[in-house]
Design a protein around this motif. Structure first.
Motif, PDB file in Angstrom:
ATOM      1  N   HIS A   1     -10.166   2.829  -2.973  1.00 42.24           N
ATOM      2  CA  HIS A   1      -9.662   1.909  -3.984  1.00 42.24           C
ATOM      3  C   HIS A   1      -9.834   2.508  -5.382  1.00 42.24           C
ATOM      4  CE1 HIS A   1      -8.302  -1.819  -5.634  1.00 42.24           C
ATOM      5  NE2 HIS A   1      -9.472  -2.160  -6.166  1.00 42.24           N
ATOM      6  N   VAL A   2      -9.007   2.032  -6.313  1.00 44.13           N
ATOM      7  CA  VAL A   2      -9.079   2.436  -7.718  1.00 44.13           C
ATOM      8  C   VAL A   2      -9.018   1.180  -8.579  1.00 44.13           C
ATOM      9  CG1 VAL A   2      -7.897   3.673  -9.591  1.00 44.13           C
ATOM     10  CG2 VAL A   2      -7.989   4.682  -7.310  1.00 44.13           C
TER      11      VAL A   2
ATOM     12  N   GLN B   1       0.822  -1.201   0.000  1.00 45.26           N
ATOM     13  CA  GLN B   1       0.000   0.000   0.000  1.00 45.26           C
ATOM     14  C   GLN B   1       0.860   1.258   0.000  1.00 45.26           C
ATOM     15  OE1 GLN B   1      -2.706   0.449   3.311  1.00 45.26           O
ATOM     16  NE2 GLN B   1      -4.287   1.322   2.005  1.00 45.26           N
ATOM     17  N   HIS B   2       0.416   2.228  -0.781  1.00 41.75           N
ATOM     18  CA  HIS B   2       1.134   3.480  -0.996  1.00 41.75           C
ATOM     19  C   HIS B   2       2.515   3.260  -1.611  1.00 41.75           C
ATOM     20  CE1 HIS B   2       3.465   7.223   0.297  1.00 41.75           C
ATOM     21  NE2 HIS B   2       2.693   7.545  -0.721  1.00 41.75           N
TER      22      HIS B   2
ATOM     23  N   ASP C   1       0.588  -0.563  -5.770  1.00 38.94           N
ATOM     24  CA  ASP C   1      -0.730  -0.590  -5.160  1.00 38.94           C
ATOM     25  C   ASP C   1      -1.741  -0.274  -6.252  1.00 38.94           C
ATOM     26  OD1 ASP C   1      -0.709   2.148  -5.545  1.00 38.94           O
ATOM     27  OD2 ASP C   1      -0.670   2.685  -3.430  1.00 38.94           O
ATOM     28  N   CYS C   2      -3.007  -0.064  -5.881  1.00 40.71           N
ATOM     29  CA  CYS C   2      -4.035   0.075  -6.912  1.00 40.71           C
ATOM     30  C   CYS C   2      -3.893   1.359  -7.713  1.00 40.71           C
ATOM     31  CB  CYS C   2      -5.433  -0.018  -6.296  1.00 40.71           C
ATOM     32  SG  CYS C   2      -5.906   1.399  -5.300  1.00 40.71           S
ATOM     33  N   VAL C   3      -3.308   2.404  -7.125  1.00 37.90           N
ATOM     34  CA  VAL C   3      -3.150   3.666  -7.854  1.00 37.90           C
ATOM     35  C   VAL C   3      -2.033   3.559  -8.887  1.00 37.90           C
ATOM     36  CG1 VAL C   3      -2.605   6.122  -7.661  1.00 37.90           C
ATOM     37  CG2 VAL C   3      -4.071   5.044  -5.950  1.00 37.90           C
TER      38      VAL C   3
ATOM     39  N   GLN D   1      -7.012   8.151   5.022  1.00 40.98           N
ATOM     40  CA  GLN D   1      -6.797   6.741   4.701  1.00 40.98           C
ATOM     41  C   GLN D   1      -6.475   6.632   3.218  1.00 40.98           C
ATOM     42  OE1 GLN D   1      -9.656   3.920   6.235  1.00 40.98           O
ATOM     43  NE2 GLN D   1      -9.219   2.434   4.621  1.00 40.98           N
ATOM     44  N   ARG D   2      -5.345   6.015   2.926  1.00 38.69           N
ATOM     45  CA  ARG D   2      -4.866   5.969   1.542  1.00 38.69           C
ATOM     46  C   ARG D   2      -5.775   5.153   0.637  1.00 38.69           C
ATOM     47  NH1 ARG D   2      -0.439   4.145   4.541  1.00 38.69           N
ATOM     48  NH2 ARG D   2       1.148   5.714   4.986  1.00 38.69           N
ATOM     49  N   LEU D   3      -5.734   5.503  -0.656  1.00 39.12           N
ATOM     50  CA  LEU D   3      -6.284   4.615  -1.665  1.00 39.12           C
ATOM     51  C   LEU D   3      -5.225   3.559  -1.918  1.00 39.12           C
ATOM     52  CD1 LEU D   3      -7.329   7.688  -2.432  1.00 39.12           C
ATOM     53  CD2 LEU D   3      -8.280   6.490  -4.385  1.00 39.12           C
ATOM     54  N   GLY D   4      -5.615   2.312  -1.906  1.00 44.21           N
ATOM     55  CA  GLY D   4      -4.592   1.307  -2.147  1.00 44.21           C
ATOM     56  C   GLY D   4      -5.107  -0.107  -2.157  1.00 44.21           C
ATOM     57  N   ALA D   5      -5.931  -0.457  -1.187  1.00 42.19           N
ATOM     58  CA  ALA D   5      -6.335  -1.854  -1.035  1.00 42.19           C
ATOM     59  C   ALA D   5      -7.703  -2.111  -1.647  1.00 42.19           C
ATOM     60  CB  ALA D   5      -6.358  -2.220   0.447  1.00 42.19           C
ATOM     61  N   PRO D   6      -7.970  -3.359  -2.030  1.00 38.67           N
ATOM     62  CA  PRO D   6      -9.318  -3.711  -2.476  1.00 38.67           C
ATOM     63  C   PRO D   6     -10.312  -3.507  -1.341  1.00 38.67           C
ATOM     64  CG  PRO D   6      -7.750  -5.450  -2.997  1.00 38.67           C
ATOM     65  CD  PRO D   6      -7.060  -4.498  -2.075  1.00 38.67           C
TER      66      PRO D   6
END
Length: 284
Positions: free
Chosen positions: A157-158, A116-117, A130-132, A207-212
């Motif tokens: 999430h993205v 993540q991140h 990560d997802c981004v 809270q970061r964008l990152g996980a499903p």
């Protein structure tokens, strides 16, 4: 008389040319001023980040490379991936096999370890993603090979939805196996899990964008973003790291850049919170 008319015509022509050149010069100067305006009120970690940022206004690939830019940046892995995918594309065009090849080759060559991140540069240098960062890579590849798609931002999430032959296909970058979802019922179920409720507010700004998705409660965000906005979300993620480390001033600097790329309520909200916390620290 003829000589006089020719002379007058020549003078008029010179006047027109001089006027055009003057207007052209003013236009170039104005464009240069606009270009400088992109970054004149921003703070960058180094000259390389600034150069990538400015060049990235025309090339999203460079904009993704601007976050945590280091002098040792290398495009070797990216170029190797493009070379492999180009061969497939030359044979199949925008066939479904090409789409599958994009997803699988990206995981084989770029997406090595989920973390993540992880920035776009982390992905190209160390295989961390990560997802981004992974969705950014996939979107750039889909652009290159002419696929119709959209990048979807949700609360944390993205992911990507590709429209292929009138059907939606999900590209879930964080799942190396099973992350390319083609069955209509599975696609519908996946999208339903992220469907937003307009009455719901975002639960956490830092809270970061990152996980499903793991929280099955109601969602506040489900929107399409372009590549520039996605680069803004990468800056937002980076700002969250600084915010959570209580480096509020640095977080604010990153959020300023994020807002230039993506005028988003979540980014604006965290920026206000970071500035408030920075002022509180300074006053103690």
């Amino acid at each position: 008389m003829i000589v006089l008319l020719i002379t007058l015509a020549s003078l008029r022509l010179k006047k027109v040319i001089l006027t055009y050149l003057l207007l052209f010069t003013i236009g170039i100067f104005a464009m240069a001023q606009d270009g400088m305006g992109i970054s004149e009120d921003l703070r960058f970690d180094n000259n390389l980040e600034k150069e990538l940022w400015e060049a990235g206004q025309q090339s999203p690939f460079l904009l993704f490379r601007a976050v945590q830019a280091e002098k040792s940046l290398s495009d070797v892995k990216w170029d190797n991936l493009l070379a492999d995918l180009d061969k497939k594309y030359d044979k199949k065009g925008t066939h479904l096999n090409v789409l599958r090849n994009i997803f699988e080759k990206s995981h084989q060559q770029l997406f090595k370890t989920y973390e993540q991140h992880s920035t776009f540069n982390d992905m190209l240098e160390e295989g961390k993603y990560d997802c981004v960062s992974a969705s950014a890579a996939l979107a750039l590849l889909l652009d290159r090979y002419g696929f119709e798609y959209k990048v979807v931002e949700t609360d944390y999430h993205v992911f990507i939805v590709v429209n292929h032959e009138e059907k939606d296909i999900i590209l879930e970058s964080t799942l190396p196996i099973g992350g390319m979802i083609t069955a209509p019922t599975e696609v519908a179920s996946y999208l339903q899990g992220y469907k937003a409720d307009d009455s719901v507010e975002l639960k956490s700004l830092n809270q970061r964008l990152g996980a499903p998705k793991v929280d099955l409660s109601d969602n506040a965000i489900f929107r399409k973003v372009n590549l520039t906005q996605l680069a803004g979300l990468q800056y937002y993620n980076d700002a969250i790291s600084h915010f959570n480390d209580q480096s509020f001033e640095k977080a604010s600097v990153q959020l300023n850049k994020a807002l230039k790329l993506y005028n988003s309520a979540r980014i604006e909200g965290l920026k206000a919170l970071a500035e408030e916390q920075a002022n509180l620290l300074a006053s103690n």
